[in-house]
Design a protein around this motif. Structure first.
Motif, PDB file in Angstrom:
ATOM      1  N   SER A 177       0.826  -1.222   0.000  1.00 24.25           N
ATOM      2  CA  SER A 177       0.000   0.000   0.000  1.00 24.25           C
ATOM      3  C   SER A 177       0.855   1.265   0.000  1.00 24.25           C
ATOM      4  N   PHE A 178       2.094   1.153   0.470  1.00 24.72           N
ATOM      5  CA  PHE A 178       2.975   2.321   0.491  1.00 24.72           C
ATOM      6  C   PHE A 178       3.519   2.650  -0.899  1.00 24.72           C
ATOM      7  N   MET A 179       3.475   1.696  -1.804  1.00 26.02           N
ATOM      8  CA  MET A 179       4.140   1.872  -3.091  1.00 26.02           C
ATOM      9  C   MET A 179       3.562   3.026  -3.907  1.00 26.02           C
ATOM     10  N   LYS A 180       2.259   3.207  -3.810  1.00 25.18           N
ATOM     11  CA  LYS A 180       1.620   4.261  -4.613  1.00 25.18           C
ATOM     12  C   LYS A 180       2.086   5.656  -4.231  1.00 25.18           C
ATOM     13  N   ILE A 196      11.626  -2.911   4.724  1.00 23.45           N
ATOM     14  CA  ILE A 196      12.092  -1.863   3.806  1.00 23.45           C
ATOM     15  C   ILE A 196      12.817  -2.498   2.623  1.00 23.45           C
ATOM     16  N   ARG A 197      13.529  -3.598   2.863  1.00 16.91           N
ATOM     17  CA  ARG A 197      14.154  -4.315   1.742  1.00 16.91           C
ATOM     18  C   ARG A 197      13.087  -4.911   0.832  1.00 16.91           C
ATOM     19  N   VAL A 198      12.039  -5.458   1.425  1.00 16.53           N
ATOM     20  CA  VAL A 198      10.918  -5.963   0.623  1.00 16.53           C
ATOM     21  C   VAL A 198      10.365  -4.846  -0.261  1.00 16.53           C
ATOM     22  N   PHE A 199      10.122  -3.712   0.350  1.00 16.50           N
ATOM     23  CA  PHE A 199       9.569  -2.559  -0.374  1.00 16.50           C
ATOM     24  C   PHE A 199      10.462  -2.176  -1.551  1.00 16.50           C
ATOM     25  N   SER A 200      11.762  -2.100  -1.311  1.00 11.44           N
ATOM     26  CA  SER A 200      12.691  -1.734  -2.380  1.00 11.44           C
ATOM     27  C   SER A 200      12.635  -2.730  -3.527  1.00 11.44           C
TER      28      SER A 200
END
Length: 242
Positions: free
Chosen positions: A56-59, A80-84
């Motif tokens: 959900s943070f990606m947008k 945070i690594r997942v997000f990246s």
């Protein structure tokens, strides 16, 4: 992109994640991802943020650059690594040939930080697709690496080709990894063989019959999950005779 610096943007991402952290969830995730001394995820740090929330943070950070992601993927916090990595995947899907190559190189440069099964599984089959070809030694190099995570990357990277009906890369990597000692590799090999079998069950059966004596029980169990009980019993009898 606004005029903020790489450091500013990275700090904005980190702040969002810190605000969403849940110590109670973190306790559960640490158990699930085996972070105790001697376990495969030893030393990994969790904030306690589940995958749907991370996505959900990606947008809100669509304009992050590869320089930003290069810093974020090195972050000690697992989420945070997942997000990246997820952001790399999104950029890869929309990128030009040159951009895909740049993202793939960024991924490989940072593969030491792709160091748990979920990190591998959410990314390898996307950002390495352009490298999965006969004249590229990448899969061979990764599948023979001393790093368990490199070997899992090799196996999972073939998923992109499996989905397109090209099973040769997966079969070749599976053959290399059949004698592996690590449970997470047994599972990865069995999973990808199962995916091959969903599309070509005859090929899966032929592979199992030929290599069943080399195969760990976990790999066999994962690979045969979609076969009928009678088919599995027949294969097990063959294995018991060897």
């Amino acid at each position: 992109m606004d005029q903020s610096t790489v450091a500013d943007r990275v700090e904005q991402v980190k702040q969002v994640f810190m605000e969403a952290a849940s110590p109670e969830e973190a306790k559960q995730l640490k158990k699930y991802f085996r972070v105790a001394p001697g376990q495969y995820g030893e030393g990994d740090v969790f904030l306690g943020i589940r995958m749907p929330k991370i996505r959900s943070f990606m947008k809100d950070f669509k304009d992050l650059t590869l320089d930003d992601l290069d810093l974020l993927v090195k972050n000690p916090n697992h989420e945070i690594r997942v997000f990246s990595l997820l952001m790399m995947c999104e950029k890869y899907k929309k990128g030009s040939k040159e951009e895909k190559e740049e993202i793939g190189e960024l991924y490989l440069k940072n593969k030491e930080y792709v160091n748990n099964w979920d990190l591998v599984d959410c990314s390898a089959h996307i950002v390495l697709e352009h490298r999965i070809k006969k004249d590229d030694p990448l899969l061979d190099e990764l599948s023979k690496s001393q790093s368990m995570w490199d070997r899992r990357i090799a196996m999972l990277a073939t998923f992109c080709k499996i989905k397109k009906g090209d099973f040769e890369p997966a079969i070749n990597v599976a053959l290399t990894l059949l004698g592996d000692k690590q449970d997470l590799i047994h599972k990865a090999v069995g999973w990808m063989l199962r995916e091959v079998g969903k599309r070509d069950v005859a090929l899966l059966k032929a592979f199992l019959e030929e290599h069943i004596d080399e195969m760990h029980n976990v790999t066999f169990r994962y690979a045969t999950e979609k076969l009928s009980s009678s088919e599995i019993s027949k294969l097990k009898k063959k294995k018991q005779k060897l």
